[in-house]
Design an enzyme around this catalytic site. Structure first.
Site, mmCIF file in Angstrom:
data_model
loop_
_atom_site.group_PDB
_atom_site.id
_atom_site.type_symbol
_atom_site.label_atom_id
_atom_site.label_comp_id
_atom_site.label_asym_id
_atom_site.label_seq_id
_atom_site.Cartn_x
_atom_site.Cartn_y
_atom_site.Cartn_z
ATOM 1 N N ARG A 160 45.380 -59.611 28.803
ATOM 2 C CA ARG A 160 45.617 -58.365 28.084
ATOM 3 C C ARG A 160 45.548 -57.167 29.031
ATOM 4 O O ARG A 160 46.324 -56.216 28.927
ATOM 5 C CB ARG A 160 44.596 -58.219 26.950
ATOM 6 N N HIS A 182 48.606 -54.574 29.445
ATOM 7 C CA HIS A 182 48.489 -53.160 29.105
ATOM 8 C C HIS A 182 48.625 -52.249 30.315
ATOM 9 O O HIS A 182 49.050 -51.097 30.178
ATOM 10 C CB HIS A 182 47.164 -52.909 28.392
ATOM 11 N N HIS A 212 50.801 -64.059 21.952
ATOM 12 C CA HIS A 212 49.775 -64.127 20.913
ATOM 13 C C HIS A 212 49.385 -65.556 20.580
ATOM 14 O O HIS A 212 48.630 -65.788 19.645
ATOM 15 C CB HIS A 212 50.253 -63.396 19.659
ATOM 16 N N TRP A 228 45.281 -65.817 16.345
ATOM 17 C CA TRP A 228 46.626 -66.138 15.854
ATOM 18 C C TRP A 228 46.821 -67.648 15.701
ATOM 19 O O TRP A 228 47.649 -68.071 14.902
ATOM 20 C CB TRP A 228 47.681 -65.605 16.824
#
Length: 370
Positions: free
Chosen positions: A124, A128, A251, A267
């Site tokens: 992540r 990002h 995900h 998920w």
């Protein structure tokens, strides 16, 4: 995750203990160990001219950083990095491989954190720090690692990523010569590959930036939005519909946290293993709106232990997105191929061609490869 595509730190899966999940999925609980880093090779084995070129770029960036940064300590660190380049320290691919192995070595040190692995939150961080790119202004992206600075570090989309940045800071202390942008994106590569995902082509060349280069809020996806929003956000970076869907497959790992994004839950049933289950579940499960006090999200009707974000669900509502999602649900190899290509593109956003150490990306070895 904010990314709301990649709001993924990880946590304990709601349906079964991690050990039980690993057993059912025949996933070994691997522990990694890495010997102390060897002394760096003083001269490159190849690409000498390219390495010298990037050395000059890094050195120039280091001087600029020292002169204009609002953070004295970071200025000193970058100045030291530039000095090492000037002193003819030229890292080779083997040096970057050692960094990869060191990063992979911390994934299973998570203990009770999330689902027992730091890999999803490291992924992540890479996502990002790269997904802020604007192709029109040519700002943002992975080149300057500006999430080190406020206010970007405090953007809502980056909530919780201090965990990943702190972990990577410890590795930066061991390998002070590597830029933060290279370190973070290499961490994303390691995360995907060590979670049984595809090989992600990667190469170094990013340089550290200054606080004034930090990006404005709002450049990362908002999970509460629909297909138009996804096309706007990803289109700004330069991605098409197929690439949007492929990246959404990230995900397959991680989970959302109510105390970060507001959303909550994993998920998939195996949030520390890269598969095409995210797409399979979108089609195979019946999804209903969750009745709770949090933001609008969906849950699977059968176990009520999985979640989908509004930006996930549009992948089976939008006609064009659905075509690609269906293909990935039916063919994991196709998903892995397209995800690897899109992820490699994402991690290179914002980096000028002349900065690359190698004309072609590298394939880094997994820790269990010789």
């Amino acid at each position: 995750m904010s990314f709301s595509l990649f709001r993924a730190s990880v946590r304990r899966a709601a349906t079964a203990p991690r050990a039980q999940l690993r057993s059912q999925l025949r996933i070994p609980l691997r522990k990694f160990s890495t010997p102390p880093p060897e002394a760096p090779v003083p001269t490159p084995k190849s690409n000498t001219t390219l390495y010298v070129g990037i050395g000059a770029v890094v050195a120039a960036a280091g001087v600029a950083f020292y002169s204009f940064s609002d953070s004295g300590s970071n200025a000193v660190k970058t100045g030291v990095q530039a000095a090492k380049v000037k002193a003819n320290f030229v890292p080779t691919k083997e040096d970057y491989q050692k960094v990869y192995s060191r990063i992979a070595g911390i994934f299973d040190d998570a203990g009770d954190y999330d689902d027992g692995s730091y890999a999803p939150i490291i992924l992540r961080l890479a996502w990002h720090s790269s997904g802020t790119y604007d192709k029109e202004s040519k700002t943002g992206g992975s080149n300057y690692a500006t999430m080190r600075f406020a206010p970007e570090s405090q953007h809502g989309a980056n909530a919780g990523l201090n965990v990943a940045r702190d972990l990577m800071e410890n590795i930066k202390k061991e390998f002070s010569w590597i830029s933060y942008g290279d370190l973070w994106t290499l961490g994303g590569v390691a995360a995907v590959q060590e979670m049984n995902g595809p090989k992600i082509p990667w190469r170094p060349g990013r340089v550290d930036g200054v606080q004034t280069q930090a990006t404005p809020d709002g450049r990362l996806p908002d999970a509460s939005q629909g297909s138009d929003h996804l096309r706007k956000i990803f289109g700004r970076m330069g991605f098409n519909d197929q690439e949007i869907v492929a990246l959404s497959g990230g995900h397959a790992v991680g989970r959302c946290h109510s105390n970060r994004s507001g959303f909550d839950g994993p998920w998939t049933f195996s949030p520390t293993t890269m598969t095409n289950d995210f797409f399979k579940l979108l089609f195979d499960e019946k999804w209903v709106w969750k009745k709770w006090n949090g933001p609008k999200q969906l849950e699977d009707k059968g176990t009520q232990s999985l979640m989908m974000l509004p930006t996930d669900y549009v992948l089976v509502q939008d006609k064009i997105f659905k075509k690609h999602a269906r293909a990935y649900a039916d063919d994991e190899a196709l998903f892995f191929k397209d995800f690897a290509a899109s992820c490699a593109k994402l991690f290179e956003l914002g980096v000028p061609t002349e900065q690359w150490v190698s004309p072609e990306p590298w394939i880094m070895k997994n820790v269990d490869e010789k």
